[in-house]
Design a protein around this motif. Sequence first.
Motif, mmCIF file in Angstrom:
data_model
loop_
_atom_site.group_PDB
_atom_site.id
_atom_site.type_symbol
_atom_site.label_atom_id
_atom_site.label_comp_id
_atom_site.label_asym_id
_atom_site.label_seq_id
_atom_site.Cartn_x
_atom_site.Cartn_y
_atom_site.Cartn_z
ATOM 1 N N LEU A 118 22.060 7.804 37.861
ATOM 2 C CA LEU A 118 21.051 8.784 38.496
ATOM 3 C C LEU A 118 21.284 7.937 39.407
ATOM 4 O O LEU A 118 20.738 6.719 39.846
ATOM 5 N N ALA A 119 21.844 9.141 41.030
ATOM 6 C CA ALA A 119 22.203 8.389 42.874
ATOM 7 C C ALA A 119 21.086 9.495 43.101
ATOM 8 O O ALA A 119 20.861 10.580 43.134
ATOM 9 N N VAL A 120 19.969 8.917 44.213
ATOM 10 C CA VAL A 120 19.181 9.433 44.487
ATOM 11 C C VAL A 120 19.307 8.935 46.098
ATOM 12 O O VAL A 120 19.455 7.671 46.260
ATOM 13 N N PHE A 121 19.114 10.378 46.865
ATOM 14 C CA PHE A 121 18.745 9.972 48.421
ATOM 15 C C PHE A 121 17.621 9.558 48.968
ATOM 16 O O PHE A 121 17.017 10.916 49.005
ATOM 17 N N VAL A 122 17.618 8.743 49.565
ATOM 18 C CA VAL A 122 16.302 8.040 49.776
ATOM 19 C C VAL A 122 16.047 8.038 51.251
ATOM 20 O O VAL A 122 16.952 7.108 51.809
ATOM 21 N N GLU A 123 15.388 8.810 52.043
ATOM 22 C CA GLU A 123 15.635 8.474 53.747
ATOM 23 C C GLU A 123 14.567 7.012 53.782
ATOM 24 O O GLU A 123 14.087 6.700 52.722
ATOM 25 N N ASN A 124 15.520 6.046 54.490
ATOM 26 C CA ASN A 124 15.601 4.999 55.243
ATOM 27 C C ASN A 124 14.486 4.697 55.995
ATOM 28 O O ASN A 124 14.554 4.296 56.518
ATOM 29 N N LYS A 125 12.891 5.434 55.212
ATOM 30 C CA LYS A 125 11.375 4.689 55.775
ATOM 31 C C LYS A 125 10.321 3.629 55.158
ATOM 32 O O LYS A 125 10.601 3.937 53.448
ATOM 33 N N TYR A 130 31.680 -0.245 43.214
ATOM 34 C CA TYR A 130 30.810 -1.026 42.730
ATOM 35 C C TYR A 130 30.226 -1.357 41.301
ATOM 36 O O TYR A 130 30.738 -0.845 40.758
ATOM 37 N N VAL A 131 30.064 -2.668 41.313
ATOM 38 C CA VAL A 131 29.031 -3.077 40.391
ATOM 39 C C VAL A 131 28.007 -3.419 40.992
ATOM 40 O O VAL A 131 27.629 -3.557 42.221
ATOM 41 N N TYR A 132 26.966 -3.884 40.004
ATOM 42 C CA TYR A 132 25.484 -4.330 39.863
ATOM 43 C C TYR A 132 25.582 -4.686 38.601
ATOM 44 O O TYR A 132 25.689 -4.044 37.671
ATOM 45 N N ALA A 133 24.134 -5.534 38.388
ATOM 46 C CA ALA A 133 24.674 -6.053 37.035
ATOM 47 C C ALA A 133 22.836 -6.417 36.459
ATOM 48 O O ALA A 133 21.631 -7.097 37.710
ATOM 49 N N PHE A 134 22.717 -6.700 35.742
ATOM 50 C CA PHE A 134 20.438 -7.027 34.804
ATOM 51 C C PHE A 134 20.874 -8.063 34.405
ATOM 52 O O PHE A 134 21.632 -7.739 33.331
ATOM 53 N N ALA A 190 17.822 0.072 34.876
ATOM 54 C CA ALA A 190 18.644 -1.226 35.405
ATOM 55 C C ALA A 190 18.377 -0.025 36.698
ATOM 56 O O ALA A 190 18.840 1.475 36.652
ATOM 57 N N LEU A 191 18.058 -0.767 38.194
ATOM 58 C CA LEU A 191 18.872 0.091 39.611
ATOM 59 C C LEU A 191 19.543 -0.884 40.304
ATOM 60 O O LEU A 191 19.126 -2.107 40.327
ATOM 61 N N SER A 192 20.158 -0.095 41.340
ATOM 62 C CA SER A 192 20.453 -0.546 42.588
ATOM 63 C C SER A 192 20.430 0.295 43.753
ATOM 64 O O SER A 192 20.473 1.046 43.919
ATOM 65 N N ILE A 193 20.215 -0.254 45.167
ATOM 66 C CA ILE A 193 19.990 0.879 46.550
ATOM 67 C C ILE A 193 20.812 -0.107 47.310
ATOM 68 O O ILE A 193 21.150 -1.512 47.232
ATOM 69 N N SER A 194 21.456 0.774 47.772
ATOM 70 C CA SER A 194 22.508 0.123 49.316
ATOM 71 C C SER A 194 21.599 1.714 49.911
ATOM 72 O O SER A 194 20.992 2.282 49.648
ATOM 73 N N GLU A 195 21.549 1.012 50.988
ATOM 74 C CA GLU A 195 21.221 1.880 52.625
ATOM 75 C C GLU A 195 22.154 1.742 54.049
ATOM 76 O O GLU A 195 23.290 0.792 54.187
ATOM 77 N N THR A 196 21.695 2.368 54.279
ATOM 78 C CA THR A 196 22.015 2.517 55.860
ATOM 79 C C THR A 196 21.462 2.594 57.222
ATOM 80 O O THR A 196 20.253 2.942 56.177
ATOM 81 N N GLN A 197 21.542 2.966 58.541
ATOM 82 C CA GLN A 197 20.526 3.983 58.753
ATOM 83 C C GLN A 197 19.914 4.145 58.702
ATOM 84 O O GLN A 197 18.154 4.070 59.020
ATOM 85 N N ASP A 198 20.099 5.484 58.231
ATOM 86 C CA ASP A 198 19.594 6.921 58.328
ATOM 87 C C ASP A 198 18.453 6.661 56.139
ATOM 88 O O ASP A 198 17.476 7.332 56.221
ATOM 89 N N PHE A 199 19.293 6.553 55.469
ATOM 90 C CA PHE A 199 19.045 6.592 54.828
ATOM 91 C C PHE A 199 20.094 5.839 53.407
ATOM 92 O O PHE A 199 20.788 4.731 53.730
#
Length: 136
Positions: free
Chosen positions: A6-13, A99-103, A33-42
Motif C-alpha cells: 500500500l502506497a499512501v501520498f502524505v503531505e510533507n508537513k 526500489y528496495v527496503y528491508a526489516f 513493514a514501512l518505508s517513506i520517501s519524500e520530496t519538498q511537498d509530499f
Amino acid sequence: MAIKQLAVFVENKHGSLNEVISLIAGAGVDIRALSISETQDFGILRMIVNDLDTAKETLRGNDYVYNVTDVVAVSVSDKPGAMAGVIKILSENEINLEYVYAFLGSDHGSACVILRVADNEKTEKVLEAGGYHVML
C-alpha cells in the motif's frame, strides 16, 4: 506470488505521518513493514499491512490518495553479504530494481527484503533457483 504493498501520498508537513499511522492503527490494522520517501511537498508512505481491505477503506474514508502495488518479499539471512547475493542474482538476470527496503524478521536471524521490480514472476523464479525463500 507477489504480495500487496500500500502506497499512501502524505503531505510533507508536521503531523501528517502521525495522522496516517494513527488512522491505520485505530482501524486495527497491523503495519508489518514501512518505508517513506519524500520530496519538498509530499511523501510516499509504502506499507505492508495485515489487512489491506480495512486499510484501504480507512484511507478512502479520510480522503487519502493511495495505490496498491505488487512487490516481491524475500527472506535473507541476517549476516554480512546476504543482501549482496540477492543483488548479484538480480543483476546476472538483468532485473532492475525500482526500489528496495528491508526489516528484521521476527526470529532476528533473517531480514525480509521488499523488492519493486518490473517482472515479479521472473524475480521470484531466479531468487528461488538461487536458494532464497520468496515470502507470500
